[in-house]
Design a protein around this motif. Structure first.
Motif, PDB file in Angstrom:
ATOM      1  N   LEU A 166     -50.901 -37.542 -42.512  1.00 20.16           N
ATOM      2  CA  LEU A 166     -50.720 -36.143 -42.120  1.00 20.16           C
ATOM      3  C   LEU A 166     -50.677 -35.993 -40.608  1.00 20.16           C
ATOM      4  O   LEU A 166     -49.835 -35.249 -40.068  1.00 20.16           O
ATOM      5  CB  LEU A 166     -51.871 -35.296 -42.685  1.00 20.16           C
ATOM      6  N   VAL A 167     -51.569 -36.688 -39.915  1.00 16.28           N
ATOM      7  CA  VAL A 167     -51.598 -36.594 -38.450  1.00 16.28           C
ATOM      8  C   VAL A 167     -50.338 -37.209 -37.845  1.00 16.28           C
ATOM      9  O   VAL A 167     -49.768 -36.679 -36.881  1.00 16.28           O
ATOM     10  CB  VAL A 167     -52.862 -37.287 -37.900  1.00 16.28           C
ATOM     11  N   SER A 168     -49.890 -38.311 -38.407  1.00 15.91           N
ATOM     12  CA  SER A 168     -48.681 -38.964 -37.905  1.00 15.91           C
ATOM     13  C   SER A 168     -47.467 -38.043 -37.999  1.00 15.91           C
ATOM     14  O   SER A 168     -46.689 -37.916 -37.042  1.00 15.91           O
ATOM     15  CB  SER A 168     -48.424 -40.246 -38.693  1.00 15.91           C
ATOM     16  N   VAL A 169     -47.313 -37.403 -39.152  1.00 18.03           N
ATOM     17  CA  VAL A 169     -46.163 -36.521 -39.355  1.00 18.03           C
ATOM     18  C   VAL A 169     -46.172 -35.366 -38.355  1.00 18.03           C
ATOM     19  O   VAL A 169     -45.111 -34.946 -37.867  1.00 18.03           O
ATOM     20  CB  VAL A 169     -46.154 -36.004 -40.808  1.00 18.03           C
ATOM     21  N   ARG A 170     -47.368 -34.871 -37.995  1.00 22.78           N
ATOM     22  CA  ARG A 170     -47.479 -33.763 -37.050  1.00 22.78           C
ATOM     23  C   ARG A 170     -47.440 -34.211 -35.587  1.00 22.78           C
ATOM     24  O   ARG A 170     -47.394 -33.379 -34.685  1.00 22.78           O
ATOM     25  CB  ARG A 170     -48.776 -32.988 -37.281  1.00 22.78           C
ATOM     26  N   GLY A 171     -47.494 -35.534 -35.355  1.00 23.24           N
ATOM     27  CA  GLY A 171     -47.464 -36.026 -33.981  1.00 23.24           C
ATOM     28  C   GLY A 171     -48.789 -35.875 -33.257  1.00 23.24           C
ATOM     29  O   GLY A 171     -48.805 -35.775 -32.017  1.00 23.24           O
ATOM     30  N   GLY A 172     -49.901 -35.878 -34.005  1.00 24.66           N
ATOM     31  CA  GLY A 172     -51.211 -35.691 -33.395  1.00 24.66           C
ATOM     32  C   GLY A 172     -51.917 -36.990 -33.084  1.00 24.66           C
ATOM     33  O   GLY A 172     -51.337 -38.080 -33.133  1.00 24.66           O
ATOM     34  N   THR A 173     -53.199 -36.868 -32.750  1.00 29.98           N
ATOM     35  CA  THR A 173     -54.053 -38.010 -32.431  1.00 29.98           C
ATOM     36  C   THR A 173     -55.204 -38.059 -33.419  1.00 29.98           C
ATOM     37  O   THR A 173     -55.813 -37.031 -33.723  1.00 29.98           O
ATOM     38  CB  THR A 173     -54.599 -37.909 -30.995  1.00 29.98           C
ATOM     39  N   LEU A 174     -55.504 -39.258 -33.891  1.00 25.24           N
ATOM     40  CA  LEU A 174     -56.548 -39.466 -34.892  1.00 25.24           C
ATOM     41  C   LEU A 174     -57.759 -40.143 -34.270  1.00 25.24           C
ATOM     42  O   LEU A 174     -57.628 -41.113 -33.519  1.00 25.24           O
ATOM     43  CB  LEU A 174     -56.023 -40.334 -36.032  1.00 25.24           C
ATOM     44  N   GLY A 175     -58.955 -39.618 -34.572  1.00 33.22           N
ATOM     45  CA  GLY A 175     -60.200 -40.295 -34.301  1.00 33.22           C
ATOM     46  C   GLY A 175     -60.819 -40.733 -35.612  1.00 33.22           C
ATOM     47  O   GLY A 175     -60.514 -40.184 -36.678  1.00 33.22           O
ATOM     48  N   ILE A 176     -61.693 -41.733 -35.561  1.00 35.76           N
ATOM     49  CA  ILE A 176     -62.266 -42.296 -36.780  1.00 35.76           C
ATOM     50  C   ILE A 176     -63.771 -42.398 -36.625  1.00 35.76           C
ATOM     51  O   ILE A 176     -64.264 -43.025 -35.675  1.00 35.76           O
ATOM     52  CB  ILE A 176     -61.680 -43.686 -37.081  1.00 35.76           C
ATOM     53  N   LEU A 177     -64.493 -41.784 -37.560  1.00 34.82           N
ATOM     54  CA  LEU A 177     -65.940 -41.945 -37.648  1.00 34.82           C
ATOM     55  C   LEU A 177     -66.216 -42.593 -39.004  1.00 34.82           C
ATOM     56  O   LEU A 177     -66.262 -41.924 -40.028  1.00 34.82           O
ATOM     57  CB  LEU A 177     -66.644 -40.592 -37.537  1.00 34.82           C
ATOM     58  N   PRO A 178     -66.356 -43.921 -39.046  1.00 40.31           N
ATOM     59  CA  PRO A 178     -66.459 -44.620 -40.333  1.00 40.31           C
ATOM     60  C   PRO A 178     -67.764 -44.296 -41.048  1.00 40.31           C
ATOM     61  O   PRO A 178     -68.845 -44.454 -40.489  1.00 40.31           O
ATOM     62  CB  PRO A 178     -66.392 -46.101 -39.946  1.00 40.31           C
TER      63      PRO A 178
END
Length: 303
Positions: free
Chosen positions: A76-88
């Motif tokens: 979803l973030v890729s399609v919108r051109g955004g940035t992803l953070g990850i909290l595992p």
């Protein structure tokens, strides 16, 4: 400029560990002057709308949960051109392991605030449903997809034992299938226990299934574990944790940018990706195969 964040939390991840994981990190970010919004357990449609709104206002979208949550958000973030953070905060956290993400709240907050984004590859999957799906870590067909189904029912075990138990249980009952695997147009046929198409080296809570894999090389790594006796497969299972299985004669490594897979067994062959079921592998006579393609630099990730 201080970043702003939208945390999307799966409260069921890690046996309920996700809500506790987000609290100290969100507090540290706010103390540093960041704007932080936290939303728990949105449904699929709400998730799409939340990601769209967050990206449109310039927020980093932070996945708080396991690999399945991360993978669904990455698309979803890729399609919108955004940035992803990850909290595992899941049981496996294999993509976070691949990226070398820290464990402590202080280090996680510092990373989200300070580290520049990297362009990471994703996998595009078609032929397993009506829509193209983007996946972060790996797509697998065979005994490991069966193991993922068992893990979801093994919540009575301690987290550290769930994946080993599921792997042994699935190997004890597996039936090999026949697979046709075409990599960049070159077709191979195998009697195999599993076929894995990997972007990340890790799956199954720390198993190094595809040691050559890299998330920024624009290449898919394919691991085929050919059919062997159940006991032999069980004995070789520990080798997967350090990647030593690739030296076994029944293991084949391939690489390329596009992989087509069909498979036929006594029963339909299950397919999964990042801990989530994707359906059943198209059989030999099916009009179209399952297709996995690399999408180079598909998403910006804080790592």
């Amino acid at each position: 400029m201080t970043r702003s964040f939208t945390f999307l939390v799966n409260p069921a991840s890690g046996g309920g560990a996700a809500p506790g994981a987000v609290v100290p990190v969100a507090r540290l970010l706010r103390e540093a002057g960041a704007t932080v919004d936290v939303t728990y357990s949105p449904g699929p449609h709400a998730m799409h709308d939340l990601v769209a709104a967050a990206v449109d206002r310039g927020d980093v979208v932070v996945s708080v949960g396991g690999d399945g949550m991360l993978s669904s958000l990455a698309g979803l973030v890729s399609v919108r051109g955004g940035t992803l953070g990850i909290l595992p905060a899941g049981r496996g956290n294999d993509f976070a392991r691949m990226l070398g993400l820290p464990d402590s709240a202080e280090a996680q907050a510092r990373l989200l605030l300070e580290v520049p984004a990297r362009a990471i590859d994703l996998l595009a999957v078609t032929g397993l449903g009506p829509e193209r799906r983007l996946v972060a870590g790996s797509v697998y067909a065979g005994v490991d997809a069966r193991a993922a189904q068992i893990v979801d029912r093994a919540t009575w075990l301690p987290r550290s034992l769930q994946y080993p138990y599921a792997a042994l249980r699935s190997l004890a009952t597996y039936q090999p299938g026949r697979y046709r695997v075409a990599v960049d147009g070159i077709e191979h046929e195998y009697a195999a226990a599993t076929v894995v198409v990997a972007n990340s080296a890790y799956y199954g809570s720390g198993m190094q299934i595809a040691p050559p894999a890299a998330v920024e090389d624009g290449v898919l790594d394919v691991v085929v574990i050919e059919a062997a006796g159940r006991l032999a497969l069980m004995r070789s299972l520990p080798k997967v944790y350090d990647g030593g299985h690739v030296a076994l004669p029944e293991v084949t490594l391939l690489s390329g940018k596009r992989v087509e897979v069909r498979g036929t067994g006594r029963a339909p062959i299950s397919v999964g990706a990042d801990g989530e079921p994707l359906g059943q592998l198209p059989a030999f006579g099916a009009p179209e195969p399952a297709v996995v393609e690399v999408v180079p630099g598909a998403i910006s990730v804080l790592c």
